[in-house]
Design a protein around this motif. Structure first.
Motif, mmCIF file in Angstrom:
data_model
loop_
_atom_site.group_PDB
_atom_site.id
_atom_site.type_symbol
_atom_site.label_atom_id
_atom_site.label_comp_id
_atom_site.label_asym_id
_atom_site.label_seq_id
_atom_site.Cartn_x
_atom_site.Cartn_y
_atom_site.Cartn_z
ATOM 1 N N VAL A 143 94.918 -7.172 52.763
ATOM 2 C CA VAL A 143 94.571 -7.275 51.345
ATOM 3 C C VAL A 143 93.061 -7.344 51.157
ATOM 4 O O VAL A 143 92.490 -6.664 50.292
ATOM 5 C CB VAL A 143 95.251 -8.505 50.711
ATOM 6 C CG1 VAL A 143 94.705 -8.759 49.308
ATOM 7 C CG2 VAL A 143 96.764 -8.301 50.666
ATOM 8 N N MET A 144 92.380 -8.141 51.949
ATOM 9 C CA MET A 144 90.930 -8.272 51.817
ATOM 10 C C MET A 144 90.244 -6.937 52.090
ATOM 11 O O MET A 144 89.280 -6.572 51.417
ATOM 12 C CB MET A 144 90.422 -9.362 52.763
ATOM 13 C CG MET A 144 90.930 -10.756 52.405
ATOM 14 S SD MET A 144 90.637 -11.993 53.683
ATOM 15 C CE MET A 144 88.941 -12.452 53.326
ATOM 16 N N GLY A 176 88.149 -1.162 47.749
ATOM 17 C CA GLY A 176 88.301 -0.782 46.349
ATOM 18 C C GLY A 176 87.078 -1.107 45.510
ATOM 19 O O GLY A 176 87.007 -0.725 44.338
ATOM 20 N N GLN A 177 86.121 -1.850 46.102
ATOM 21 C CA GLN A 177 84.841 -2.170 45.458
ATOM 22 C C GLN A 177 85.033 -2.841 44.098
ATOM 23 O O GLN A 177 84.386 -2.482 43.110
ATOM 24 C CB GLN A 177 83.984 -0.912 45.334
ATOM 25 C CG GLN A 177 83.637 -0.273 46.667
ATOM 26 C CD GLN A 177 82.783 0.968 46.547
ATOM 27 O OE1 GLN A 177 82.725 1.600 45.493
ATOM 28 N NE2 GLN A 177 82.106 1.336 47.620
ATOM 29 N N PHE A 204 92.412 4.415 42.451
ATOM 30 C CA PHE A 204 93.813 4.139 42.754
ATOM 31 C C PHE A 204 93.919 3.778 44.231
ATOM 32 O O PHE A 204 93.600 4.585 45.097
ATOM 33 C CB PHE A 204 94.680 5.366 42.440
ATOM 34 C CG PHE A 204 96.161 5.097 42.461
ATOM 35 C CD1 PHE A 204 96.828 4.731 41.301
ATOM 36 C CD2 PHE A 204 96.882 5.214 43.637
ATOM 37 C CE1 PHE A 204 98.192 4.486 41.318
ATOM 38 C CE2 PHE A 204 98.243 4.962 43.664
ATOM 39 C CZ PHE A 204 98.903 4.600 42.497
ATOM 40 N N ILE A 205 94.353 2.557 44.523
ATOM 41 C CA ILE A 205 94.368 2.029 45.881
ATOM 42 C C ILE A 205 95.807 1.941 46.382
ATOM 43 O O ILE A 205 96.618 1.205 45.819
ATOM 44 C CB ILE A 205 93.732 0.621 45.952
ATOM 45 C CG1 ILE A 205 92.469 0.529 45.086
ATOM 46 C CG2 ILE A 205 93.483 0.234 47.396
ATOM 47 C CD1 ILE A 205 91.351 1.425 45.519
ATOM 48 N N VAL A 206 96.118 2.700 47.418
ATOM 49 C CA VAL A 206 97.461 2.645 48.008
ATOM 50 C C VAL A 206 97.440 1.597 49.119
ATOM 51 O O VAL A 206 97.037 1.858 50.250
ATOM 52 C CB VAL A 206 97.889 4.016 48.569
ATOM 53 C CG1 VAL A 206 99.330 3.948 49.085
ATOM 54 C CG2 VAL A 206 97.767 5.089 47.496
ATOM 55 N N LEU A 207 97.876 0.388 48.754
ATOM 56 C CA LEU A 207 97.875 -0.742 49.681
ATOM 57 C C LEU A 207 99.266 -0.971 50.271
ATOM 58 O O LEU A 207 99.447 -1.770 51.181
ATOM 59 C CB LEU A 207 97.381 -1.997 48.950
ATOM 60 C CG LEU A 207 96.980 -3.228 49.732
ATOM 61 C CD1 LEU A 207 96.040 -2.895 50.871
ATOM 62 C CD2 LEU A 207 96.353 -4.262 48.823
ATOM 63 N N SER A 208 100.251 -0.273 49.731
ATOM 64 C CA SER A 208 101.602 -0.345 50.273
ATOM 65 C C SER A 208 101.764 0.695 51.368
ATOM 66 O O SER A 208 100.829 1.433 51.686
ATOM 67 C CB SER A 208 102.617 -0.091 49.161
ATOM 68 O OG SER A 208 102.471 1.228 48.657
ATOM 69 N N SER A 209 102.963 0.766 51.927
ATOM 70 C CA SER A 209 103.275 1.786 52.941
ATOM 71 C C SER A 209 104.508 2.563 52.487
ATOM 72 O O SER A 209 105.626 2.261 52.908
ATOM 73 C CB SER A 209 103.530 1.136 54.303
ATOM 74 O OG SER A 209 102.370 0.494 54.781
ATOM 75 N N THR A 214 89.460 8.466 42.108
ATOM 76 C CA THR A 214 89.297 8.225 43.533
ATOM 77 C C THR A 214 90.579 7.578 44.053
ATOM 78 O O THR A 214 91.009 6.551 43.533
ATOM 79 C CB THR A 214 88.111 7.285 43.804
ATOM 80 O OG1 THR A 214 86.907 7.895 43.325
ATOM 81 C CG2 THR A 214 87.958 7.006 45.296
ATOM 82 N N ILE A 215 91.171 8.185 45.072
ATOM 83 C CA ILE A 215 92.383 7.652 45.683
ATOM 84 C C ILE A 215 92.021 7.141 47.074
ATOM 85 O O ILE A 215 91.468 7.873 47.890
ATOM 86 C CB ILE A 215 93.476 8.732 45.778
ATOM 87 C CG1 ILE A 215 93.800 9.275 44.378
ATOM 88 C CG2 ILE A 215 94.735 8.164 46.429
ATOM 89 C CD1 ILE A 215 94.750 10.464 44.391
ATOM 90 N N ILE A 216 92.322 5.869 47.317
ATOM 91 C CA ILE A 216 91.922 5.228 48.567
ATOM 92 C C ILE A 216 93.154 4.690 49.282
ATOM 93 O O ILE A 216 93.912 3.895 48.723
ATOM 94 C CB ILE A 216 90.931 4.074 48.316
ATOM 95 C CG1 ILE A 216 89.696 4.579 47.554
ATOM 96 C CG2 ILE A 216 90.510 3.419 49.630
ATOM 97 C CD1 ILE A 216 88.745 3.486 47.129
ATOM 98 N N GLY A 217 93.355 5.123 50.508
ATOM 99 C CA GLY A 217 94.429 4.571 51.334
ATOM 100 C C GLY A 217 93.917 3.399 52.142
ATOM 101 O O GLY A 217 92.796 3.415 52.652
ATOM 102 N N ILE A 218 94.749 2.371 52.240
ATOM 103 C CA ILE A 218 94.361 1.161 52.971
ATOM 104 C C ILE A 218 95.373 0.889 54.068
ATOM 105 O O ILE A 218 96.575 0.835 53.814
ATOM 106 C CB ILE A 218 94.294 -0.063 52.038
ATOM 107 C CG1 ILE A 218 93.315 0.172 50.888
ATOM 108 C CG2 ILE A 218 93.906 -1.311 52.831
ATOM 109 C CD1 ILE A 218 91.886 0.375 51.318
#
Length: 336
Positions: free
Chosen positions: A130-131, A137-138, A238-243, A262-266
């Protein structure tokens, strides 16, 4: 009595507690006697269910028999050659599984701060993810954040977004029990998407501006395209923090190109391997900071523990979670 009981997924839907051999440690490794482990109700249940595409990263990762778990808290009972003697009897967090005795490279073990319980410390892996997501995600103070899905990751995303100064933080879910777990702060607002027009509600809460940032935490790939409707018209993140578990049809023109989103995968593995002046936020640094937040009371975890069980009850617990995990949040296995 089992010498080293270990949770193993033999095949889809088949979880057992088996005796495994005692780990033999080598150079730079430590042997840990486990106290608590945290079950990942996302990743682990995905592997146990077997419900993922055969030609995918899930299939590459989730090979059977599968040794489950990656959030382990315990005490170092033996050190290998090359390990400083100060590690002996040290309480540590490691990416080890659900097993009574585990080994870990000392370089990836993390010392647990005094003043934090083993249960609280067991959240370290989830917190690192999460962090990393909130940091990449800034999130800036004053930005509006929407969190889709208020499971364990979503709950911590709300807390860390609040620490960054996001306002408002809007958590969306269909389960009122999960909404009720959000921190009782004016800047953090829970919204039940079954009870209102979610687009109009977010418009109201953001004074017509809509979300600067959306965190996707449902894990349901079919919902993702619809979630973009809550982003502001241009330059949203848009932050994809799930799987998510599978493919979905996605219009890259309307949902990325034209609005310049902006789409960001985490993923946990996107942490830097080593600290640098440009990015010092390794897994270890995030865990250290997480422990500080917990110790100072800035991150609350106790109400996020929904289940506690002895390790001997693990097979029954997993079966219960497979049947209905809607009421599950932090699920702790006790190994003492």
């Amino acid at each position: 009595m089992l010498e080293n009981p270990t949770v193993i997924f033999k095949k889809p839907l088949d979880v057992v507690l088996e005796n495994t051999s005692m780990p033999s440690i080598g150079y730079g490794e430590v042997l840990i006697q486990t106290s608590r482990t945290l079950i990942s109700t996302g990743t682990e249940l995905t592997i146990l269910s077997g419900e993922f595409p055969k030609e995918s990263a899930w299939a590459e990762y989730g090979k059977y028999p599968f040794l489950a778990g990656y959030s382990n808290i315990g005490v170092v009972v033996e050190i290998g050659e090359g390990v400083d003697a100060s590690w002996k009897n040290q309480r540590v967090a490691s990416f080890s599984g659900h097993s009574k005795y585990v080994k870990s490279p000392v370089e990836s073990a993390k010392k647990v701060s005094d003043g934090i319980s083993d249960e609280q410390a067991a959240f370290f892996t989830i917190a690192e993810v999460v962090m990393n997501g909130v940091r990449r995600g800034q999130i800036q103070f004053g930005e509006s954040v929407v969190i889709y899905g208020l499971g364990l990751l979503g709950q911590l995303t709300a807390q860390f977004s609040g620490i960054c100064g996001a306002k408002p933080v809007i958590g969306i879910d269909v389960a009122q029990t999960r909404l009720d777990l959000l921190p009782k702060k004016p800047s953090i607002i829970g919204v039940n998407s079954q009870n209102c027009d979610i687009i109009e509600k977010v418009k109201e809460l953001t004074k017509g501006r809509m979300a600067d940032v959306i965190f996707e935490l449902t894990g349901n790939q079919n919902l993702i395209p619809k979630e973009f409707a809550l982003l502001k018209k241009k330059l949203g993140r848009f932050i994809v923090l799930s799987s998510p578990r599978g493919a979905v049809l996605f219009d890259f023109h309307d949902l990325c190109n034209r609005p310049s989103f902006t789409i960001i995968g985490i993923h946990h593995n996107s942490h830097p391997e080593y600290e640098t002046s440009g990015n010092p936020w390794t897994q270890s640094r995030h865990t250290e900071l997480f422990f500080d937040y917990v110790k100072d009371g800035e991150i609350k975890l106790d109400n996020l523990i929904s289940h506690r069980a002895k390790f001997s009850q693990a097979p029954e617990l997993y079966k219960m979670l497979l049947k209905d995990r809607a009421q599950a949040m932090g699920v702790i296995l006790e190994w003492e």
